[in-house]
Design an enzyme around this catalytic site. Structure first.
Site, mmCIF file in Angstrom:
data_model
loop_
_atom_site.group_PDB
_atom_site.id
_atom_site.type_symbol
_atom_site.label_atom_id
_atom_site.label_comp_id
_atom_site.label_asym_id
_atom_site.label_seq_id
_atom_site.Cartn_x
_atom_site.Cartn_y
_atom_site.Cartn_z
ATOM 1 C CB SER A 262 -0.895 0.006 1.237
ATOM 2 O OG SER A 262 -0.110 0.309 2.385
ATOM 3 C CE LYS A 263 -0.064 8.528 -1.134
ATOM 4 N NZ LYS A 263 0.897 8.894 -0.141
ATOM 5 N NE ARG A 264 -2.377 3.204 5.785
ATOM 6 C CZ ARG A 264 -2.753 2.063 6.360
ATOM 7 N NH1 ARG A 264 -2.171 1.627 7.446
ATOM 8 N NH2 ARG A 264 -3.739 1.362 5.832
ATOM 9 C CG ASP A 267 3.326 7.591 2.599
ATOM 10 O OD1 ASP A 267 3.955 7.878 1.560
ATOM 11 O OD2 ASP A 267 2.097 7.751 2.717
#
Ligand code: GLU
Length: 520
Positions: A262-264, A267
């Site tokens: 996921s994008k998380r 990050d």
């Protein structure tokens, strides 16, 4: 069945920036098309207008341009199977919806959202299918006159696919083999909505693949659940003979832990999940991209190609796009998800950075330097890259551990090369290297050494070596570490002659004087 020319498509919905998993899907389609002398089509699936994001289509096109993945037909590329944007194909879909209605393979349903909710409240696990459709308000339960009247009156409706119960539907997948599912678990999917006069994904996708003569559907695993419905649609249209072969690619998994990337994760661990930086038009949020992070497109392509496939014995991991075309094998893709190894991505970038000439680093390195207020010439930067590109840097990983890695981005160079451009302004007397190498009479030795250096006429690395090596030997001196303290201020950096030559005589002597004055 006659041999058809291989035609594949990448068909994103313009709902935001292209996820890195989508890039891998497009890459596999590209490799497959190229190795079969086929065509790669770029289709925009924008039938869900509520999810449309301005700029997404342009972003996707620019991403592939950067990566060197070329399309043969499609939005912005032209071709004779267009239009390639689904929102421009409304009339085509209407015609095919009618074909299914006429053949009795689909029906019109008037149930309002409230009516559907009411049903869900009374029937547990309600599904609109063979077991319930006759309790609903649709063209199977209403007379033709009633249906016509409702439509004439302006009532909104949907068209649903009439799925026959109790059938085993087989999806013959090039990666997964035969996947069988019973039609009882499928619901009568909505194919068309009168409200926006647009088809849903399923209908548009099948009609377009057929009309665009697509032979292979290569897409992410998340679309596998739709495949049985798609097989039934091909049958209903009587297109089963030319139904494309399916290949559902393995998921991209989190680098750490379980589940989908996921994008998380990006990050948290500090890696991009998008090819290019994305500026969200609504929230203004900026998401990092591989391009802006300092990745070379070849490195990204090579890294992505190996997420779900590998060349086995045939080749090592480093492969150009041409080599990937040669060795890629769709049938040998893994069924299991591929862990997204972002450390490996940096490793690939290191390899590709080393393959390029030193001066090719200059634009990116120059940007890093100018952010630090330093103006360097291309020749200077090229020299520094030559001396430092194979050094190792320390970094803190996503879990707070100190680790080492090769220089993988131009930005990695800065902490390692600052002293080339900025003289030491102070010395840390507690620094182990300085403590060990700056003793009582070091200042005198350095004064002496500076005097000798001042006499060197040819102040190049070779010139210095030719004069200083014999002098050092004759006088039984070991000035290297103290000299490094003077010029670098720490126990790091390249060969001292190379460094002195880079700095020039004046700067070298200045730095020595400054150290002598400060460290005493
Ligand atoms: N529009 C779908 C997507 O966004 C296409 C899926 C398919 O390839 O069939 O990925």
């Amino acid at each position: 069945m006659t041999e058809r020319k291989v035609r594949v498509r990448f068909a994103p919905s313009p709902t935001g920036p292209l996820h890195i998993g989508g890039v891998r899907t497009a890459l596999y389609n590209y490799l497959f098309a190229r190795q079969h002398g086929g065509d790669l089509i770029f289709r925009i699936e924008d039938t869900d207008s509520t999810r449309f994001v301005p700029g997404a289509e342009e972003y996707i096109i620019e991403s592939f341009k950067w990566l060197g993945i070329q399309f043969d037909e499609g939005v912005s590329f032209g071709g004779n199977h267009g239009p390639y944007r689904q929102s421009e194909r409304r009339d085509i879909y209407k015609k095919y919806v009618q074909v299914l209605l006429d053949a009795g393979r689909a029906y019109i349903a008037f149930d309002t959202p409230e009516e559907l909710d009411a049903k869900r409240a009374t029937i547990e696990n309600f599904q609109y299918d063979a077991s319930t459709r006759l309790q609903m308000r649709n063209s199977l339960t209403l007379s033709q006159e009633e249906v016509d009247a409702l439509i004439a009156e302006g009532q909104q409706y949907v068209v649903r696919f009439k799925i026959e119960p109790g059938r085993d539907v087989v999806v013959d997948d090039l990666i997964r083999g035969k996947v069988t599912i019973n039609s009882n678990v499928l619901d009568d999917k909505v194919l068309y909505k009168s409200a926006d006069e647009l088809p849903t994904y399923h209908l548009a996708n099948i009609v377009d693949d057929h009309l665009m003569e697509v032979t292979h559907v290569i897409r992410g695993e998340e679309w596998l659940p739709s495949a049985p419905l798609h097989v039934l649609l091909y049958e209903a249209f009587e297109w089963a003979d030319t139904m494309p072969r399916f290949a559902h690619l393995p998921l991209l998994l989190k680098p750490i832990g379980n589940g989908k990337l996921s994008k998380r994760d990006g990050d948290k661990l500090g890696f991009p999940v998008f090819p290019l930086e994305w500026h969200d038009p609504k929230s203004g949020e900026i998401s990092s991209g591989y391009r802006e992070k300092g990745y070379l497109p070849q490195a990204v392509v090579n890294f992505l190609a190996l997420l779900g496939w590998n060349p086995g014995e045939a080749h090592d991991e480093m492969m150009s796009l041409e080599e990937l075309v040669q060795y890629f094998d769709l049938g040998k893709c893994s069924k299991n998800g591929a862990k997204f190894d972002y450390v490996k991505a940096a490793w690939f970038n290191h390899q590709y950075l080393l393959q390029q000439p030193d001066e090719a680093w200059a634009p990116a390195f120059g940007k890093v330097l100018s952010e630090q207020g330093i103006d360097a010439t291309t020749a200077q930067m090229t020299e520094v890259v030559r001396m430092m590109k194979t050094k190792v840097i320390e970094y803190v990983d996503g879990q707070g551990n100190k680790k080492k890695r090769n220089i993988s981005f131009a930005s990695d160079l800065w902490p390692l090369t600052k002293f080339f451009f900025v003289a030491p302004a102070e010395f840390d007397r507690e620094d182990k290297f300085i403590k060990k190498n700056w003793k009582e009479d070091t200042a005198n030795e350095m004064r002496n050494f500076a005097e000798r250096l001042a006499q060197v006429a040819d102040f190049t690395a070779e010139g210095l070596k030719a004069e200083i090596d014999p002098w050092v030997e004759q006088n039984e001196l070991r000035p290297w570490n103290a000299w490094r303290v003077c010029l670098v201020g720490a126990g790091q950096g390249p060969d001292m002659y190379e460094l002195a030559a880079f700095l020039g005589k004046e700067e070298t002597l200045n730095r020595m004087q400054f150290a002598i004055a400060n460290l005493g």
